[in-house]
Design an enzyme around this catalytic site. Structure first.
Site, PDB file in Angstrom:
ATOM      1  N   ASP A  84       0.875  -1.165   0.000  1.00 33.06           N
ATOM      2  CA  ASP A  84       0.000   0.000   0.000  1.00 33.06           C
ATOM      3  C   ASP A  84       0.920   1.226   0.000  1.00 33.06           C
ATOM      4  O   ASP A  84       1.705   1.420   0.940  1.00 33.06           O
ATOM      5  CB  ASP A  84      -0.860  -0.056   1.282  1.00 33.06           C
ATOM      6  CG  ASP A  84      -1.747   1.169   1.421  1.00 33.06           C
ATOM      7  OD1 ASP A  84      -1.619   2.105   0.610  1.00 33.06           O
ATOM      8  OD2 ASP A  84      -2.567   1.170   2.360  1.00 33.06           O
ATOM      9  N   ILE A  85       0.810   2.034  -1.044  1.00 30.43           N
ATOM     10  CA  ILE A  85       1.743   3.165  -1.199  1.00 30.43           C
ATOM     11  C   ILE A  85       1.600   4.183  -0.068  1.00 30.43           C
ATOM     12  O   ILE A  85       2.493   4.983   0.175  1.00 30.43           O
ATOM     13  CB  ILE A  85       1.547   3.834  -2.585  1.00 30.43           C
ATOM     14  CG1 ILE A  85       2.613   4.912  -2.853  1.00 30.43           C
ATOM     15  CG2 ILE A  85       0.171   4.465  -2.724  1.00 30.43           C
ATOM     16  CD1 ILE A  85       3.989   4.421  -3.018  1.00 30.43           C
ATOM     17  N   LYS A 134       2.153  12.348 -15.588  1.00 28.54           N
ATOM     18  CA  LYS A 134       1.275  13.510 -15.581  1.00 28.54           C
ATOM     19  C   LYS A 134      -0.163  13.089 -15.258  1.00 28.54           C
ATOM     20  O   LYS A 134      -0.477  11.913 -15.427  1.00 28.54           O
ATOM     21  CB  LYS A 134       1.354  14.264 -16.920  1.00 28.54           C
ATOM     22  CG  LYS A 134       1.149  13.369 -18.152  1.00 28.54           C
ATOM     23  CD  LYS A 134      -0.257  13.284 -18.562  1.00 28.54           C
ATOM     24  CE  LYS A 134      -0.624  11.948 -19.086  1.00 28.54           C
ATOM     25  NZ  LYS A 134      -1.826  11.888 -19.828  1.00 28.54           N
ATOM     26  N   HIS A 164       5.585  11.350 -22.107  1.00 29.69           N
ATOM     27  CA  HIS A 164       6.153  10.449 -23.121  1.00 29.69           C
ATOM     28  C   HIS A 164       6.154  11.067 -24.515  1.00 29.69           C
ATOM     29  O   HIS A 164       6.887  10.615 -25.384  1.00 29.69           O
ATOM     30  CB  HIS A 164       5.465   9.075 -23.103  1.00 29.69           C
ATOM     31  CG  HIS A 164       4.117   9.027 -23.756  1.00 29.69           C
ATOM     32  ND1 HIS A 164       2.982   9.518 -23.165  1.00 29.69           N
ATOM     33  CD2 HIS A 164       3.707   8.534 -24.949  1.00 29.69           C
ATOM     34  CE1 HIS A 164       1.940   9.317 -23.969  1.00 29.69           C
ATOM     35  NE2 HIS A 164       2.359   8.718 -25.056  1.00 29.69           N
ATOM     36  N   GLU A 202      -8.080  11.559 -31.557  1.00 32.44           N
ATOM     37  CA  GLU A 202      -7.947  10.104 -31.502  1.00 32.44           C
ATOM     38  C   GLU A 202      -9.267   9.422 -31.841  1.00 32.44           C
ATOM     39  O   GLU A 202     -10.329   9.919 -31.462  1.00 32.44           O
ATOM     40  CB  GLU A 202      -7.602   9.646 -30.084  1.00 32.44           C
ATOM     41  CG  GLU A 202      -6.332  10.190 -29.529  1.00 32.44           C
ATOM     42  CD  GLU A 202      -6.057   9.653 -28.126  1.00 32.44           C
ATOM     43  OE1 GLU A 202      -5.046   8.964 -27.967  1.00 32.44           O
ATOM     44  OE2 GLU A 202      -6.842   9.917 -27.210  1.00 32.44           O
ATOM     45  N   ASP A 221      -5.553  15.856 -19.223  1.00 28.41           N
ATOM     46  CA  ASP A 221      -4.909  14.645 -19.738  1.00 28.41           C
ATOM     47  C   ASP A 221      -3.953  14.967 -20.884  1.00 28.41           C
ATOM     48  O   ASP A 221      -2.887  14.363 -21.002  1.00 28.41           O
ATOM     49  CB  ASP A 221      -5.989  13.664 -20.219  1.00 28.41           C
ATOM     50  CG  ASP A 221      -5.415  12.340 -20.723  1.00 28.41           C
ATOM     51  OD1 ASP A 221      -4.561  11.768 -20.013  1.00 28.41           O
ATOM     52  OD2 ASP A 221      -5.816  11.878 -21.814  1.00 28.41           O
ATOM     53  N   HIS A 226       1.127  17.287 -22.642  1.00 19.79           N
ATOM     54  CA  HIS A 226       1.658  16.937 -23.968  1.00 19.79           C
ATOM     55  C   HIS A 226       1.602  18.109 -24.956  1.00 19.79           C
ATOM     56  O   HIS A 226       2.576  18.419 -25.625  1.00 19.79           O
ATOM     57  CB  HIS A 226       0.868  15.775 -24.572  1.00 19.79           C
ATOM     58  CG  HIS A 226       0.863  14.522 -23.747  1.00 19.79           C
ATOM     59  ND1 HIS A 226       1.958  14.063 -23.057  1.00 19.79           N
ATOM     60  CD2 HIS A 226      -0.118  13.608 -23.521  1.00 19.79           C
ATOM     61  CE1 HIS A 226       1.641  12.924 -22.441  1.00 19.79           C
ATOM     62  NE2 HIS A 226       0.397  12.629 -22.705  1.00 19.79           N
ATOM     63  N   LYS A 326     -11.224  12.575 -27.935  1.00 20.85           N
ATOM     64  CA  LYS A 326     -11.328  11.119 -28.044  1.00 20.85           C
ATOM     65  C   LYS A 326     -12.588  10.761 -28.834  1.00 20.85           C
ATOM     66  O   LYS A 326     -13.499  11.580 -28.958  1.00 20.85           O
ATOM     67  CB  LYS A 326     -11.398  10.492 -26.651  1.00 20.85           C
ATOM     68  CG  LYS A 326     -10.071  10.547 -25.907  1.00 20.85           C
ATOM     69  CD  LYS A 326     -10.017   9.503 -24.801  1.00 20.85           C
ATOM     70  CE  LYS A 326      -8.703   9.557 -24.043  1.00 20.85           C
ATOM     71  NZ  LYS A 326      -7.564   9.037 -24.789  1.00 20.85           N
TER      72      LYS A 326
HETATM   73  C1  BG6 Z   1      -1.706   9.525 -22.761  1.00 17.78           C
HETATM   74  C2  BG6 Z   1      -3.111   9.939 -22.466  1.00 17.78           C
HETATM   75  O1  BG6 Z   1      -0.805  10.275 -21.998  1.00 17.78           O
HETATM   76  O2  BG6 Z   1      -1.442   9.727 -24.133  1.00 17.78           O
HETATM   77  C3  BG6 Z   1      -4.089   9.168 -23.318  1.00 17.78           C
HETATM   78  O3  BG6 Z   1      -3.394   9.693 -21.087  1.00 17.78           O
HETATM   79  C4  BG6 Z   1      -3.724   9.292 -24.783  1.00 17.78           C
HETATM   80  O4  BG6 Z   1      -5.414   9.598 -23.084  1.00 17.78           O
HETATM   81  C5  BG6 Z   1      -2.257   8.938 -24.978  1.00 17.78           C
HETATM   82  O5  BG6 Z   1      -4.537   8.402 -25.522  1.00 17.78           O
HETATM   83  C6  BG6 Z   1      -1.793   9.159 -26.419  1.00 17.78           C
HETATM   84  O6  BG6 Z   1      -0.460   8.742 -26.581  1.00 17.78           O
HETATM   85  P1  BG6 Z   1      -0.115   7.301 -27.155  1.00 17.78           P
HETATM   86  O7  BG6 Z   1       1.367   7.292 -27.240  1.00 17.78           O
HETATM   87  O8  BG6 Z   1      -0.658   6.302 -26.187  1.00 17.78           O
HETATM   88  O9  BG6 Z   1      -0.803   7.190 -28.481  1.00 17.78           O
END
Ligand code: BG6
Length: 461
Positions: A84-85, A134, A164, A202, A221, A226, A326
């Site tokens: 448990d963190i 994030k 990422h 997306e 998000d 990003h 989305k």
């Molecule tokens: C994530 C988001 O960081 O990036 C998602 O939480 C999103 O909602 C995603 O779909 C998109 O990046 P990737 O590399 O998964 O296509």
């Protein structure tokens, strides 16, 4: 290089989709040796065997074709601990071992403060690093508080606020193309560029992530992290070096130059919406509010758009439009740099020369330059496109990020002051949206998003 990694939240979606495949890619590329130790922790009462079986299934589901020995080596290196963190004793048992450890918090953001405090009490070995996903905090105040807690735990260079997108090779190529080519930088300013669109549309829907996404929404998000990071790479002044300090200082300059949004700007320059039932390809998609785990009362948006201006010499007069949604009809993931029209064309009476657009395709990775040509017989304008496909990257984005964490290179992670500045930009939007001052629009899943809006203040009749 640190050779110990502890993942909290190790049975979650992030671990399944990205962290385990990223580690397998590192092993396959020869970056991880036999001494690499992976401790995976979560609330489930699993043992090593059960976790390894689950990890094998996830690697098959989300992976590419790694050499069998790389896949097997990562699975075999994993130990599982129920933990448990929020409990320092549990945390201490996970991070116990010789030497520094990299701790990955693959957890919902609301748990970060308590997790950081538990790590503090558990006693993190000197030289350890901490990795957070994030969004960093939930607003400006919580981000400031989280940064304060982190600063009491480890030095800033040991904090990896990962995004990422920054590890995607095309994203890095936005800056690379600007700085390694003579032809771009002289016209990289508002005299020549009318608008920059940073778009991540997306076809993906909620994909079972309600426990995370419903408390966050598209703005936090995607835009807060990003897309604002992409804005930084497009708009930053050339750094002296690509060292972590130079690069992150210049990114911070961009965020600081974003003109604060007034109440009127928020009404005119931001949009939010969520999806209704619809069809994407051959899939029937339920309304967002009917997805499992969604609380309709939260009024979470699945589409966000904001328009920003930068107050600085280079960009005064250029509009930056950031948008992500989305459950849309088509994937469109790109940075589109739209140039101003030419001042005069002495021929071609069949219409107007189309403005040039330089597109950085983020997925699939490519670059396209839209030009205008002349049809030889008709003397009319014809669209031309120069397209370059990019070499596939040597490592997937999460492989690159994990390698940077283990090597202690924070260049591609977000510094605390950048995270705070990003929240400052969005603070008026968050406040107006949570007060319902901007309507929550709707769009059918599989469409292009909400219908074009009437100009602000126009009579709807
Ligand atoms: C994530 C988001 O960081 O990036 C998602 O939480 C999103 O909602 C995603 O779909 C998109 O990046 P990737 O590399 O998964 O296509």
């Amino acid at each position: 290089m640190i050779d110990r990694l502890a993942i909290f939240g190790a049975t979650g979606d992030l671990s399944a989709r990205y962290l385990l495949p990223g580690l397998a890619a590192l092993r396959a590329a020869g970056h991880l040796g036999d001494g690499f130790q992976l401790t995976c922790a979560d609330l489930a009462s699993w043992d090593d065997e059960r976790f390894r079986g689950w990890a094998a299934t996830q690697l098959d589901r989300h992976g590419t074709a790694w050499p069998v020995d790389a896949r097997e080596a990562i699975i075999a290196s994993a130990r599982y601990r129920r933990a448990d963190i929020t409990d320092p004793a549990d945390v201490a048992s996970v991070i116990a071992g010789a030497g520094p450890v990299a701790v990955y918090l693959a957890l919902p953001p609301a748990l970060f403060p308590v997790a950081v405090q538990a790590l503090h009490q558990a006693g993190l070995p000197p030289g350890s690093r901490i990795v957070l996903e994030k969004p960093f905090g939930e607003d400006l105040d919580s981000a400031v508080e989280l940064n304060r807690l982190l600063a009491a735990l480890v030095p800033e260079e040991a904090v990896f606020r990962v995004d990422h997108f920054l590890a995607m090779s095309t994203v890095q190529n936005v800056l690379g193309s600007r700085l390694a080519n003579r032809v771009l930088e002289p016209i990289w300013n508002s005299t020549h560029i009318a608008e920059v669109e940073i778009v991540w549309d997306e076809t993906l829907t909620l994909e079972g992530r309600a426990s995370y996404y419903d408390g966050v929404g598209a703005l936090k998000d995607m835009v807060q992290n990003h897309l604002l990071q992409l804005l930084c790479l497009v708009a930053m002044e050339p750094p002296i070096s690509l060292g972590e300090r130079d690069l992150r200082d210049r990114k911070l300059d961009v965020l600081q130059s974003v003109r604060p949004l007034t109440g009127d700007d928020v009404l005119r320059r931001t949009r939010r919406a969520r999806y209704l039932p619809g069809r994407i390809g051959d899939r029937d998609v339920p309304a967002y509010v009917d997805e499992e785990g969604v609380d309709p009362g939260r009024r979470t948006e699945t589409f966000a758009e904001i328009e920003l201006q930068l107050d600085c010499w280079r960009w005064s007069g250029t509009t930056f439009r950031l948008r992500s949604g989305k459950a849309l009809g088509a994937d469109r993931k790109e940075v589109a740099v739209r140039f101003r029209p030419v001042p005069y064309v002495p021929f071609g009476h069949g219409g107007e020369a189309l403005p040039n657009v330089l597109r950085f395709g983020l997925d699939p990775e490519c670059m396209t330059l839209d030009l205008t040509g002349i049809g030889s017989h008709t003397r009319t304008f014809v669209p031309l496109a120069l397209t370059a496909r990019m070499e596939p990257p040597d490592l997937p984005a999460y492989g690159r990020l994990l390698l940077d964490v283990l090597n202690g290179d924070p260049t591609l992670s977000i510094r605390g002051d950048e995270a705070e500045e990003a929240w400052r930009i969005l603070a008026p939007v968050l406040s107006a949206w949570s007060g319902d001052l901007v309507p929550l629009e709707e769009y059918p899943a599989g469409s292009d998003g909400p219908a074009p809006r009437q100009p602000y203040g126009a009579d709807p009749a």
